[in-house]
Motif scaffolding. Structure first.
Motif, PDB file in Angstrom:
ATOM      1  N   SER A   1       0.627  -0.983   0.400  1.00 24.07           N
ATOM      2  CA  SER A   1      -0.119  -0.085   0.240  1.00 24.07           C
ATOM      3  C   SER A   1       0.603   1.415   0.288  1.00 24.07           C
ATOM      4  N   SER A   2       0.416   1.737  -0.500  1.00 23.92           N
ATOM      5  CA  SER A   2       1.065   3.761  -0.798  1.00 23.92           C
ATOM      6  C   SER A   2       1.367   3.942   0.078  1.00 23.92           C
ATOM      7  N   LYS A   3       0.869   3.466   1.365  1.00 25.49           N
ATOM      8  CA  LYS A   3       0.545   4.857   3.155  1.00 25.49           C
ATOM      9  C   LYS A   3       2.141   3.663   3.454  1.00 25.49           C
ATOM     10  N   VAL A   4       2.034   2.892   3.330  1.00 26.28           N
ATOM     11  CA  VAL A   4       3.173   1.238   4.138  1.00 26.28           C
ATOM     12  C   VAL A   4       4.516   2.387   3.281  1.00 26.28           C
ATOM     13  N   ALA A   5       4.191   2.331   1.894  1.00 29.80           N
ATOM     14  CA  ALA A   5       5.933   2.489   1.229  1.00 29.80           C
ATOM     15  C   ALA A   5       6.274   4.194   1.375  1.00 29.80           C
ATOM     16  N   MET A   6       5.380   5.341   1.471  1.00 27.14           N
ATOM     17  CA  MET A   6       5.168   6.452   1.991  1.00 27.14           C
ATOM     18  C   MET A   6       6.249   6.303   2.929  1.00 27.14           C
ATOM     19  N   ASN A   7       6.165   5.690   4.256  1.00 24.28           N
ATOM     20  CA  ASN A   7       6.567   5.782   5.942  1.00 24.28           C
ATOM     21  C   ASN A   7       7.848   5.365   5.369  1.00 24.28           C
TER      22      ASN A   7
ATOM     23  N   ALA B   1      10.958   0.659   1.043  1.00 27.16           N
ATOM     24  CA  ALA B   1       9.248   0.045   0.921  1.00 27.16           C
ATOM     25  C   ALA B   1       9.709   0.495  -0.335  1.00 27.16           C
ATOM     26  N   LEU B   2       9.941   1.715  -0.416  1.00 21.68           N
ATOM     27  CA  LEU B   2       9.963   2.643  -1.234  1.00 21.68           C
ATOM     28  C   LEU B   2      10.274   2.645  -2.685  1.00 21.68           C
ATOM     29  N   LEU B   3      11.589   1.897  -2.565  1.00 21.85           N
ATOM     30  CA  LEU B   3      12.242   1.449  -3.275  1.00 21.85           C
ATOM     31  C   LEU B   3      12.189   0.837  -4.212  1.00 21.85           C
ATOM     32  N   GLN B   4      11.484  -0.273  -3.655  1.00 19.31           N
ATOM     33  CA  GLN B   4      10.414  -1.563  -3.656  1.00 19.31           C
ATOM     34  C   GLN B   4       9.789  -1.267  -5.244  1.00 19.31           C
TER      35      GLN B   4
ATOM     36  N   GLN C   1      21.982  16.948 -10.479  1.00 18.49           N
ATOM     37  CA  GLN C   1      21.594  18.612 -10.287  1.00 18.49           C
ATOM     38  C   GLN C   1      19.812  18.158 -10.721  1.00 18.49           C
ATOM     39  N   LYS C   2      19.267  18.149 -11.874  1.00 15.31           N
ATOM     40  CA  LYS C   2      18.309  17.279 -11.694  1.00 15.31           C
ATOM     41  C   LYS C   2      17.269  15.893 -11.444  1.00 15.31           C
ATOM     42  N   ASN C   3      16.240  16.648 -11.389  1.00 17.75           N
ATOM     43  CA  ASN C   3      15.495  15.085 -10.429  1.00 17.75           C
ATOM     44  C   ASN C   3      15.176  13.964 -11.573  1.00 17.75           C
ATOM     45  N   SER C   4      14.664  12.968 -10.583  1.00  8.90           N
ATOM     46  CA  SER C   4      14.727  11.938 -11.879  1.00  8.90           C
ATOM     47  C   SER C   4      14.399  11.742 -12.107  1.00  8.90           C
ATOM     48  N   GLN C   5      14.914  11.115 -13.861  1.00  6.08           N
ATOM     49  CA  GLN C   5      13.877  10.659 -14.799  1.00  6.08           C
ATOM     50  C   GLN C   5      13.477   9.374 -15.419  1.00  6.08           C
ATOM     51  N   HIS C   6      13.694   8.813 -13.814  1.00  2.00           N
ATOM     52  CA  HIS C   6      13.055   7.334 -13.801  1.00  2.00           C
ATOM     53  C   HIS C   6      12.180   7.196 -14.792  1.00  2.00           C
ATOM     54  N   PRO C   7      12.013   6.086 -16.330  1.00  2.00           N
ATOM     55  CA  PRO C   7      10.640   5.999 -16.019  1.00  2.00           C
ATOM     56  C   PRO C   7       9.970   4.015 -15.809  1.00  2.00           C
TER      57      PRO C   7
ATOM     58  N   ILE D   1       9.411   4.411 -12.212  1.00  2.00           N
ATOM     59  CA  ILE D   1       9.064   5.501 -11.177  1.00  2.00           C
ATOM     60  C   ILE D   1       7.371   6.293 -11.323  1.00  2.00           C
ATOM     61  N   LEU D   2       6.472   5.198 -10.480  1.00  2.00           N
ATOM     62  CA  LEU D   2       5.426   5.541 -10.216  1.00  2.00           C
ATOM     63  C   LEU D   2       4.905   7.024 -10.704  1.00  2.00           C
ATOM     64  N   LEU D   3       3.819   7.323 -10.813  1.00  2.00           N
ATOM     65  CA  LEU D   3       3.631   8.258 -10.666  1.00  2.00           C
ATOM     66  C   LEU D   3       2.976   8.925  -9.453  1.00  2.00           C
ATOM     67  N   GLU D   4       2.398   8.635  -8.561  1.00  2.00           N
ATOM     68  CA  GLU D   4       2.046   8.539  -7.188  1.00  2.00           C
ATOM     69  C   GLU D   4       3.304   8.801  -5.920  1.00  2.00           C
ATOM     70  N   GLN D   5       4.283   7.661  -6.350  1.00  2.00           N
ATOM     71  CA  GLN D   5       5.230   6.890  -5.409  1.00  2.00           C
ATOM     72  C   GLN D   5       6.666   8.926  -6.167  1.00  2.00           C
ATOM     73  N   LYS D   6       6.290   9.222  -7.269  1.00  2.00           N
ATOM     74  CA  LYS D   6       7.620  10.246  -7.233  1.00  2.00           C
ATOM     75  C   LYS D   6       8.116  10.958  -6.760  1.00  2.00           C
ATOM     76  N   GLU D   7       6.840  11.852  -5.504  1.00  2.00           N
ATOM     77  CA  GLU D   7       7.428  12.772  -4.973  1.00  2.00           C
ATOM     78  C   GLU D   7       8.700  12.294  -3.730  1.00  2.00           C
ATOM     79  N   GLY D   8       8.242  11.586  -3.086  1.00  2.00           N
ATOM     80  CA  GLY D   8       9.017  10.198  -1.960  1.00  2.00           C
ATOM     81  C   GLY D   8       9.771  10.091  -2.741  1.00  2.00           C
ATOM     82  N   LEU D   9       9.374   9.320  -3.609  1.00  2.00           N
ATOM     83  CA  LEU D   9      11.108   8.492  -4.358  1.00  2.00           C
ATOM     84  C   LEU D   9      12.072   9.593  -4.914  1.00  2.00           C
ATOM     85  N   GLN D  10      11.817  11.040  -5.329  1.00  2.00           N
ATOM     86  CA  GLN D  10      12.717  11.606  -5.568  1.00  2.00           C
ATOM     87  C   GLN D  10      13.604  12.046  -4.517  1.00  2.00           C
ATOM     88  N   ARG D  11      12.917  12.524  -3.135  1.00  2.00           N
ATOM     89  CA  ARG D  11      14.208  12.518  -1.980  1.00  2.00           C
ATOM     90  C   ARG D  11      14.379  11.270  -1.453  1.00  2.00           C
TER      91      ARG D  11
END
Lengths: 96, 178
Positions: free
Chosen positions: A5-11, A15-18, B97-103, B105-115
């Protein structure tokens, strides 16, 4: 990809990397690689011919130098013999 | 090795190499460049490959080293450009310098994954590699140990250190943002 779930992944950053999915490489990539490999082979052959050319030039140069030295030493020997043939003068006066 | 045989190797491993490179540099064009370099190296050294390790493991090693070298050279170019030493053209697609352009990465996870990816980029090379292989590539510890030429325990300890450092970097970034 694992379903999380995205909630778990965000925390959990790990998990986010996966959630990162595998992608297909561009279709032309294999062709480009093979082209570069073939190009590299051609370059290697070109370099080899260049090296062979340099080695041959050096060899010919050494042979020419050898010939020159042999010629020089022969000339010197001839000159020496000629000098020996010319009568040597003496400073003694004839006893008349 | 004949070109036909080598083409089979390219077709079998190009996805693995491309994705691993992409996980390091985050930019498709750079990953493509690295993939080409990797296969040129493989072609050059295939005769020296002794078969002690699997071909897959060997190609993984070459990809990791090539990707890390690529990032190092990019950092050096950036340094030279910053101090005006370089006469090269400015870097167009700068992954540093730029943010990730990894294709992938799912859109909803993009912000978190960038960090997270930016934080991973600050880790030492070995810790970064452990995280990429264990978490993104999802390999087993034994496989990672083989690729990195380490013992399984060493991989575990590297992973724990990487995890700790990653959390520290993320917390520092969060505090700075507040």
């Amino acid at each position: 990809m694992k379903n999380k779930s995205s909630k778990v992944a965000m925390n959990d950053p790990l998990a986010l990397l996966q959630t990162i999915q595998k992608v297909d490489p561009p279709a032309a990539l294999a062709g480009k690689i093979m082209q570069k490999v073939n190009q590299q082979k051609v370059n290697f052959q070109k370099v080899s011919i260049t090296y062979v050319g340099i080695a041959a030039s050096l060899f010919i140069g050494i042979i020419c130098m050898e010939g020159y030295f042999i010629y020089q030493s022969n000339t010197q020997r001839k000159n020496k013999a000629m000098v020996e043939l010319v009568g040597q003068t003496q400073n003694n006066l004839y006893h008349e | 090795m004949s070109p036909a045989n080598f083409k089979d190797i390219v077709l079998s491993y190009q996805k693995q190499v491309y994705n691993l490179a992409l996980n390091y540099v985050q930019i498709p064009a750079d990953a493509e460049e690295i993939t080409q370099d990797v296969f040129l190296k493989v072609y050059d050294k295939i005769e020296q490959f002794e078969g002690n390790a699997q071909l897959k493991t060997w190609i993984y090693r070459i990809t990791i080293n090539t990707s890390l070298d690529f990032l190092k050279s990019k950092k050096f170019k950036l340094f030279k450009t910053f101090f005006g030493i370089s006469t090269d053209a400015p870097l167009a697609n700068d992954s540093l310098q730029k943010n990730s352009q990894h294709p992938g990465i799912l859109l909803e996870q993009k912000e978190g994954l960038q960090r997270v990816l930016k934080a991973i980029d600050k880790l030492p090379a070995q810790q970064k590699t452990v995280l990429v292989l264990l978490k993104i590539e999802q390999l087993k510890q034994q496989e990672v140990a083989e690729i990195m030429d380490l013992r399984t325990k060493a991989v575990e300890s590297l992973f724990q250190r990487a995890k700790k450092n990653l959390h520290q970097i993320l917390n520092t970034t969060k505090e700075n943002e507040k």
